[in-house]
Design a protein around this motif. Sequence first.
Motif, PDB file in Angstrom:
ATOM      1  N   GLU A 295       0.828  -1.207   0.000  1.00  0.00           N
ATOM      2  CA  GLU A 295       0.000   0.000   0.000  1.00  0.00           C
ATOM      3  C   GLU A 295       0.866   1.263   0.000  1.00  0.00           C
ATOM      4  O   GLU A 295       0.511   2.275  -0.615  1.00  0.00           O
ATOM      5  N   VAL A 296       1.994   1.184   0.674  1.00  0.00           N
ATOM      6  CA  VAL A 296       2.897   2.340   0.723  1.00  0.00           C
ATOM      7  C   VAL A 296       3.501   2.595  -0.655  1.00  0.00           C
ATOM      8  O   VAL A 296       3.614   3.752  -1.093  1.00  0.00           O
ATOM      9  N   ILE A 297       3.877   1.526  -1.365  1.00  0.00           N
ATOM     10  CA  ILE A 297       4.435   1.677  -2.716  1.00  0.00           C
ATOM     11  C   ILE A 297       3.400   2.305  -3.649  1.00  0.00           C
ATOM     12  O   ILE A 297       3.706   3.219  -4.430  1.00  0.00           O
ATOM     13  N   GLU A 298       2.183   1.832  -3.567  1.00  0.00           N
ATOM     14  CA  GLU A 298       1.104   2.388  -4.397  1.00  0.00           C
ATOM     15  C   GLU A 298       0.859   3.862  -4.051  1.00  0.00           C
ATOM     16  O   GLU A 298       0.613   4.691  -4.940  1.00  0.00           O
ATOM     17  N   LEU A 299       0.940   4.173  -2.772  1.00  0.00           N
ATOM     18  CA  LEU A 299       0.747   5.555  -2.326  1.00  0.00           C
ATOM     19  C   LEU A 299       1.814   6.474  -2.921  1.00  0.00           C
ATOM     20  O   LEU A 299       1.496   7.561  -3.427  1.00  0.00           O
ATOM     21  N   ILE A 300       3.070   6.058  -2.882  1.00  0.00           N
ATOM     22  CA  ILE A 300       4.160   6.866  -3.425  1.00  0.00           C
ATOM     23  C   ILE A 300       3.971   7.082  -4.926  1.00  0.00           C
ATOM     24  O   ILE A 300       4.197   8.178  -5.449  1.00  0.00           O
ATOM     25  N   GLU A 301       3.543   6.047  -5.637  1.00  0.00           N
ATOM     26  CA  GLU A 301       3.314   6.178  -7.076  1.00  0.00           C
ATOM     27  C   GLU A 301       2.235   7.217  -7.375  1.00  0.00           C
ATOM     28  O   GLU A 301       2.353   7.999  -8.331  1.00  0.00           O
ATOM     29  N   ASN A 302       1.205   7.227  -6.559  1.00  0.00           N
ATOM     30  CA  ASN A 302       0.127   8.200  -6.751  1.00  0.00           C
ATOM     31  C   ASN A 302       0.582   9.629  -6.422  1.00  0.00           C
ATOM     32  O   ASN A 302       0.197  10.589  -7.103  1.00  0.00           O
ATOM     33  N   ILE A 303       1.419   9.755  -5.406  1.00  0.00           N
ATOM     34  CA  ILE A 303       1.909  11.084  -5.025  1.00  0.00           C
ATOM     35  C   ILE A 303       2.833  11.642  -6.097  1.00  0.00           C
ATOM     36  O   ILE A 303       2.772  12.836  -6.419  1.00  0.00           O
ATOM     37  N   CYS A 304       3.665  10.796  -6.677  1.00  0.00           N
ATOM     38  CA  CYS A 304       4.624  11.245  -7.686  1.00  0.00           C
ATOM     39  C   CYS A 304       4.004  11.343  -9.078  1.00  0.00           C
ATOM     40  O   CYS A 304       4.665  11.084 -10.094  1.00  0.00           O
ATOM     41  N   ASP A 305       2.749  11.752  -9.130  1.00  0.00           N
ATOM     42  CA  ASP A 305       2.050  11.979 -10.392  1.00  0.00           C
ATOM     43  C   ASP A 305       2.024  13.484 -10.675  1.00  0.00           C
ATOM     44  O   ASP A 305       1.980  14.293  -9.746  1.00  0.00           O
ATOM     45  N   LYS A 306       2.031  13.849 -11.927  1.00  0.00           N
ATOM     46  CA  LYS A 306       2.088  15.279 -12.262  1.00  0.00           C
ATOM     47  C   LYS A 306       0.881  16.056 -11.741  1.00  0.00           C
ATOM     48  O   LYS A 306       0.970  17.276 -11.506  1.00  0.00           O
ATOM     49  N   LYS A 307      -0.248  15.362 -11.531  1.00  0.00           N
ATOM     50  CA  LYS A 307      -1.435  16.057 -11.003  1.00  0.00           C
ATOM     51  C   LYS A 307      -1.179  16.610  -9.605  1.00  0.00           C
ATOM     52  O   LYS A 307      -1.788  17.603  -9.207  1.00  0.00           O
TER      53      LYS A 307
ATOM     54  N   MET B 131       2.685  34.427  -9.933  1.00  0.00           N
ATOM     55  CA  MET B 131       3.272  33.117 -10.189  1.00  0.00           C
ATOM     56  C   MET B 131       2.971  32.671 -11.617  1.00  0.00           C
ATOM     57  O   MET B 131       1.838  32.784 -12.080  1.00  0.00           O
ATOM     58  N   GLN B 132       3.987  32.169 -12.283  1.00  0.00           N
ATOM     59  CA  GLN B 132       3.831  31.614 -13.623  1.00  0.00           C
ATOM     60  C   GLN B 132       3.797  30.100 -13.485  1.00  0.00           C
ATOM     61  O   GLN B 132       4.823  29.454 -13.310  1.00  0.00           O
ATOM     62  N   GLY B 133       2.604  29.532 -13.503  1.00  0.00           N
ATOM     63  CA  GLY B 133       2.450  28.102 -13.236  1.00  0.00           C
ATOM     64  C   GLY B 133       2.155  27.288 -14.477  1.00  0.00           C
ATOM     65  O   GLY B 133       2.122  27.794 -15.600  1.00  0.00           O
ATOM     66  N   GLY B 134       1.923  25.990 -14.263  1.00  0.00           N
ATOM     67  CA  GLY B 134       1.605  25.098 -15.367  1.00  0.00           C
ATOM     68  C   GLY B 134       2.824  24.801 -16.221  1.00  0.00           C
ATOM     69  O   GLY B 134       3.951  24.764 -15.736  1.00  0.00           O
ATOM     70  N   GLY B 135       2.587  24.608 -17.493  1.00  0.00           N
ATOM     71  CA  GLY B 135       3.696  24.337 -18.418  1.00  0.00           C
ATOM     72  C   GLY B 135       4.439  23.064 -18.071  1.00  0.00           C
ATOM     73  O   GLY B 135       3.841  22.015 -17.824  1.00  0.00           O
ATOM     74  N   LYS B 136       5.766  23.155 -18.007  1.00  0.00           N
ATOM     75  CA  LYS B 136       6.610  21.988 -17.759  1.00  0.00           C
ATOM     76  C   LYS B 136       6.799  21.679 -16.280  1.00  0.00           C
ATOM     77  O   LYS B 136       7.321  20.613 -15.930  1.00  0.00           O
ATOM     78  N   TRP B 137       6.408  22.585 -15.397  1.00  0.00           N
ATOM     79  CA  TRP B 137       6.733  22.417 -13.984  1.00  0.00           C
ATOM     80  C   TRP B 137       6.108  21.179 -13.340  1.00  0.00           C
ATOM     81  O   TRP B 137       6.803  20.463 -12.605  1.00  0.00           O
ATOM     82  N   PRO B 138       4.848  20.853 -13.558  1.00  0.00           N
ATOM     83  CA  PRO B 138       4.307  19.623 -12.958  1.00  0.00           C
ATOM     84  C   PRO B 138       5.045  18.361 -13.401  1.00  0.00           C
ATOM     85  O   PRO B 138       5.332  17.471 -12.581  1.00  0.00           O
ATOM     86  N   ASN B 139       5.372  18.276 -14.694  1.00  0.00           N
ATOM     87  CA  ASN B 139       6.105  17.108 -15.191  1.00  0.00           C
ATOM     88  C   ASN B 139       7.513  17.036 -14.604  1.00  0.00           C
ATOM     89  O   ASN B 139       8.003  15.947 -14.269  1.00  0.00           O
ATOM     90  N   ARG B 140       8.177  18.167 -14.494  1.00  0.00           N
ATOM     91  CA  ARG B 140       9.529  18.193 -13.938  1.00  0.00           C
ATOM     92  C   ARG B 140       9.542  17.720 -12.487  1.00  0.00           C
ATOM     93  O   ARG B 140      10.413  16.939 -12.084  1.00  0.00           O
ATOM     94  N   LEU B 141       8.587  18.206 -11.707  1.00  0.00           N
ATOM     95  CA  LEU B 141       8.526  17.811 -10.293  1.00  0.00           C
ATOM     96  C   LEU B 141       8.138  16.342 -10.145  1.00  0.00           C
ATOM     97  O   LEU B 141       8.656  15.638  -9.270  1.00  0.00           O
TER      98      LEU B 141
END
Length: 255
Positions: A150-162, A192-202
Amino acid sequence: MWKLIITSIFLLTVLGVGFHGASGQNEHGEQIKVSDLDETKPLDAPPTETLTQTNSDHHDDDDDEETNYDKKNGIDNDHDLPPVPEGMVRENIMKWSTPTLSDEEAYSVRLPSSFKCDGCTAIAFQISTGMAVFHEKKYRKKKKMAPESEVIELIENICDKKTFENYGLKQMGGINRLSGPGTEAEEEPGMMQGGGKWPNRLAMMCGEIAGELDEYDMYKAVVEDGPEKLFQLICQDNENSVLAGCMEKQMKDEL
């Protein structure tokens, strides 16, 4: 003879309204001299323009009260703003502009190196918050830890661009900084200049950090020691370049 004289006097008195100096009242009870009348108008004619002008000079009590209140409180109705109190200076309106991007900031697929600490701080915040909420809802009352799957699945969900859609760039002191939940720049005023490439980069950096550490170790750090411990694990590991995003900042702070 006397009757004729009396009758003449009576007739002259009745018809005396046409003589200068005779007076009467209109239907409003106002005293009007015949000499002031226009022969073409009846006695009940509306007031003349002169009377209207005179009436316009009248002040209502409400107007006087409002004027007195303004004077008492130092309000000048000729201006939009009240006067500045003595000893104080009116602040200038702050103006902000969107950050100017370098080529690396605009086009790099990965998070630019100048944002490693800000990025790591944002990722640590998201992972620790997500794990804390997860543990509180499912396992705290049971007084047990979650299974590793469950912890592995949780980390995968957190590390999503959304997860990182609310992050972007903001200028602080003329320097571009990553801004969003958990970052230092979040509380600073500015555009703040948001969106663009920043979600994917993070999201990419989050996946790299998760690949360097055991997911369950991160979970235990949050549950047992709190968010600060997780930040140290993923942002201040001097022996791992991926996990050393904030080492330079830490050394500057210690000087």
